[in-house]
Design an enzyme around this catalytic site. Structure first.
Site, PDB file in Angstrom:
ATOM      1  N   GLU A  86       0.832  -1.211   0.000  1.00  0.00           N
ATOM      2  CA  GLU A  86       0.000   0.000   0.000  1.00  0.00           C
ATOM      3  C   GLU A  86       0.863   1.255   0.000  1.00  0.00           C
ATOM      4  OE1 GLU A  86      -4.094  -0.775   2.188  1.00  0.00           O
ATOM      5  OE2 GLU A  86      -2.424  -1.461   3.416  1.00  0.00           O
ATOM      6  N   GLU A  93      -4.033  -9.371   3.810  1.00  0.00           N
ATOM      7  CA  GLU A  93      -4.781  -9.092   5.040  1.00  0.00           C
ATOM      8  C   GLU A  93      -6.020  -9.967   5.205  1.00  0.00           C
ATOM      9  OE1 GLU A  93      -2.675  -5.150   4.101  1.00  0.00           O
ATOM     10  OE2 GLU A  93      -3.546  -6.826   3.005  1.00  0.00           O
TER      11      GLU A  93
END
Length: 716
Positions: free
Chosen positions: A117, A139
């Site tokens: 990210e 995740e």
């Protein structure tokens, strides 16, 4: 010392080097957040002197992601403060992204989760071309979503549909695959080239804006309002629910965050993501999954169950007795890790067939581009098929993987053990027979141990190590090392009939079969198993194992108990199993059919005659789904607690990891013991009493559970 080194060169290129003090990896913790905020302030002050920014890492990995210790501690009453903290972090990333200068991520190592990210917030990404590096957003595998902008930036970069496998499945890829998919813009052959290419981009691009910050931005492949995409998104929730059975909120929240965020501007989409992220972080499923799949699994991999102060060992030559499905699978798993294997069976032809199993698996790897022909030949050259015990000479470990019969196992032990190398180990792959009983056939019971592999061996990661009464600590340590050497996950248990995994597995299949015997509809039973989070229903898995084997294991166990003067306690499932096998000739999948029919062309389906022979329409209609789900999960959890109480299980970690990786116990729960904890220990004990009153004493709460419930203490 800051977590981000700020170096502004004479060429006006700013290098931000991620280097978290005192850690082997960079993580998105409080120290990093403070460093990022300070860095952004300095960039604002120095902006006129900066032509471009390079983001790189001083660690072997680029960035490891969020700090799970921090996330695991966040509670629901801290949700508002947590949401504000996440938005502040993302505001700093956004400031970097919108500073007007080109920002390049020079990805020198793996970038997972928050690490990727961080790279996505840059205008250009160059990755080192090394297949050992992984990039992805995993995740979801911990019950979370990418909360650092991943659900917003990635769909805007590569399109919603292309982004979904990375977001909702946690797909991890090599730099080459990431480049092909559009996650990175360029590849570099060396670390030096990585920096050179980053500088070249800055030289060629004096001003930068992200595509989604331009007025003419359009989603690649179309946004949610595009007719083709709208049609796909209309059925996406139903398809997702079919996979998750409603047990896993993370994929559903990821879908919502991505689609809802795509209908507004980036900044509002980012706020939507944060709200869903906060919901998941403070929710119980993420606590369950993070606790087990991260903290407990890492503890086991670090040797939590291994004896201390015994040097690590690596094996070079292993013998395997029995070239059937299990023996051949163990041979393959061992040879692929560089260990020489002697695969022995009664005839050379049978041993050759076992080796051919490895050949077939390797052929599949070649077809998928994971291996070349030379690599395949190298692995096969390590497997020596034989029908001669003398060929086992020099093996440091011999694993017996013959049929589940005590007398047969004793016979092959006595034949093979003399050929072990000095100090070598002998292991049994038995799934139910006590190791102490089998060790009676050994001349050195202190070197005898259980290594219970799971089928199919090439896919199942767990190995259950069983310690007999006379097994030495050194034997345990060396067996543990072997399991890790071949890339498997070891749990360690003490000896008993069925050990841990087989005992608990038996409760699941028997409970499902007992329900059928009570008159409940087989489809309801199977659906209840899957809706509870189990990978397959109890009747389907009984077919896979084979009803004959269930019958044989029961008869062997009864014979052994009665031989030792103990009483056998029959289970309500037994008469139905006998009727299926002996009355109807329905023996399981391998025999052509059991609870299911298996057509040559087409999907399996429940044997139509089950309803006529076993279903009571009144009971079937009255059955409550919640009760069926509870029975299937509770019976496994209760047996797990009995194993803890009896000392068969040595730790809660072994229980949780073993139940998920060995049995497929509903992963959303975090494992069989964590299921009890998250249900509430006292509430679980009360519900178990209710089930015992209605369905039999097998649900009676163990004394250990009642003691914990009295104190309202979880199992740790």
């Amino acid at each position: 010392m800051s977590a981000i080194r700020y170096t502004l060169g004479s060429d006006q290129i700013l290098t931000l080097t991620l280097d978290m003090p005192g850690q082997s990896t960079n993580t998105m913790n409080a120290e990093f957040r403070a460093a990022l905020s300070d860095t952004v302030r300095r960039i604002r002050d120095d902006l006129a002197e900066i032509r471009g920014i390079i983001l790189t890492s001083a660690k072997a990995t680029f960035f490891a992601g969020g700090d799970l210790n921090e996330l695991h501690r966040v509670t629901r009453d801290q949700a508002e403060a947590f949401e504000a903290m996440v938005n502040a972090l993302k505001a700093d990333l956004r400031a970097l992204e919108t500073c007007g200068k080109p920002v390049v991520a020079a990805i020198n190592g793996s970038a997972l989760g928050g690490g990727l990210e961080l790279a996505l917030a840059c205008h250009h990404r160059v990755a080192l071309d090394d297949d050992r590096i992984q990039l992805g957003l995993p995740e979801v595998t911990l019950g979370l979503l990418p909360g650092g902008g991943g659900t917003q930036r990635l769909p805007r970069m590569i399109g919603l549909e292309a982004a979904f496998p990375y977001l909702m499945e946690g797909r991890k890829v090599s730099p080459k695959a990431a480049h092909k998919a559009g996650l990175v813009d360029a590849l570099a052959a060396t670390p030096e080239a990585l920096v050179t290419q980053a500088r070249a981009f800055i030289e060629a691009t004096p001003e930068c804006r992200q595509p989604w910050d331009r007025k003419d931005f359009r989603f690649p492949g179309g946004g949610p309002g595009h007719p083709a995409m709208a049609q796909k998104l209309a059925i996406a929730p139903a398809m997702l629910r079919q996979k998750t059975h409603g047990c896993y909120p993370a994929p559903e929240r990821i879908l919502a965050a991505a689609v809802e965020g795509a209908q507004v501007d980036f900044d509002n989409g980012s706020r939507i993501e944060t709200r869903y992220f906060t919901e998941l972080v403070t929710g119980q499923v993420a606590k369950n999954m993070t606790g087990t799949f991260w903290f407990q699994l890492n503890a086991l991999k670090a040797g939590h169950s291994r004896p201390r102060d015994i040097p690590r060992a690596r094996l070079a030559k292993v013998g395997i007795l029995g070239a059937g499905m299990m023996g051949a699978g163990i041979a393959h798993a061992t040879a692929t890790q560089g260990i020489e294997v002697v695969l022995k069976d009664l005839s050379l032809a049978q041993a050759e067939r076992g080796k051919a199993h490895s050949g077939a698996l390797l052929d599949h790897a070649v077809r998928r581009g994971r291996l070349d022909e030379a690599g395949k030949a190298e692995v096969l050259s390590r497997i020596q098929p034989t029908d001669t015990a003398e060929d086992l000479s020099g093996c440091e470990l011999i694993i017996e993987a013959v049929f589940e019969d005590g007398d047969l196992k004793a016979s092959v032990t006595r034949e093979a053990e003399p050929y072990l190398a000095s100090g070598g180990l002998f292991a049994s792959n038995t799934s139910t027979i006590p190791i102490t009983q089998l060790a009676r056939a050994s001349a050195r019971p202190d070197h005898f141990i259980g290594l219970h592999f799971f089928s199919p061996v090439d896919k199942m990661q767990l190995v259950e190590i069983i310690v007999g009464e006379q097994t030495s600590e050194e034997t345990l340590a060396r067996a543990f090392d072997f399991v890790q050497q071949i890339g498997k996950i070891p749990i360690v248990v003490n000896d008993s009939r069925g050990f841990f995994t087989s005992r608990v597995f038996g409760t699941y299949v028997n409970e499902g079969i007992a329900m059928l015997g009570e008159g409940l509809h087989p489809a309801s039973i199977e659906h209840a198993g899957q809706l509870a989070g189990m990978p397959v229903g109890p009747l389907a898995v009984s077919d896979e194992v084979s009803l004959i084997l269930l019958q044989h294991v029961r008869n062997q166990s009864r014979k052994d108990l009665e031989r030792n003067g103990q009483r056998w306690h029959p289970h309500p499932a037994e008469p139905l199993i006998d009727r299926m096998v002996d009355g109807f000739g329905r023996k399981g999948k391998a025999a052509g059919g059991g609870f299911y029919e298996y057509p040559n062309n087409g999907r399996k389906f429940l044997w139509p005659e089950l309803a006529a022979h076993f279903v009571n329409p009144g009971k079937a209609r009255a059955a409550a789904l919640a009760d069926l789900k509870d029975r299937l999960l509770f019976i496994q959890a209760i047996e797990t607690l009995r194993c803890l109480e009896e000392g068969v299980l040595r730790s809660v970690e072994d229980a949780n990891i073993g139940s998920i990786f060995g049995l497929g116990f509903a992963p959303w729960t975090g494992g069989a013991v964590q299921f009890v904890n998250q249900y509430g220990v006292r509430a679980f004990a009360e519900r178990a009493r209710e089930l015992a009153e209605r369905h039999g004493e097998r649900f009676t709460p163990p004394a250990l559970l009642l003691a914990q419930a009295e104190r309202s203490e979880p199992f740790v």
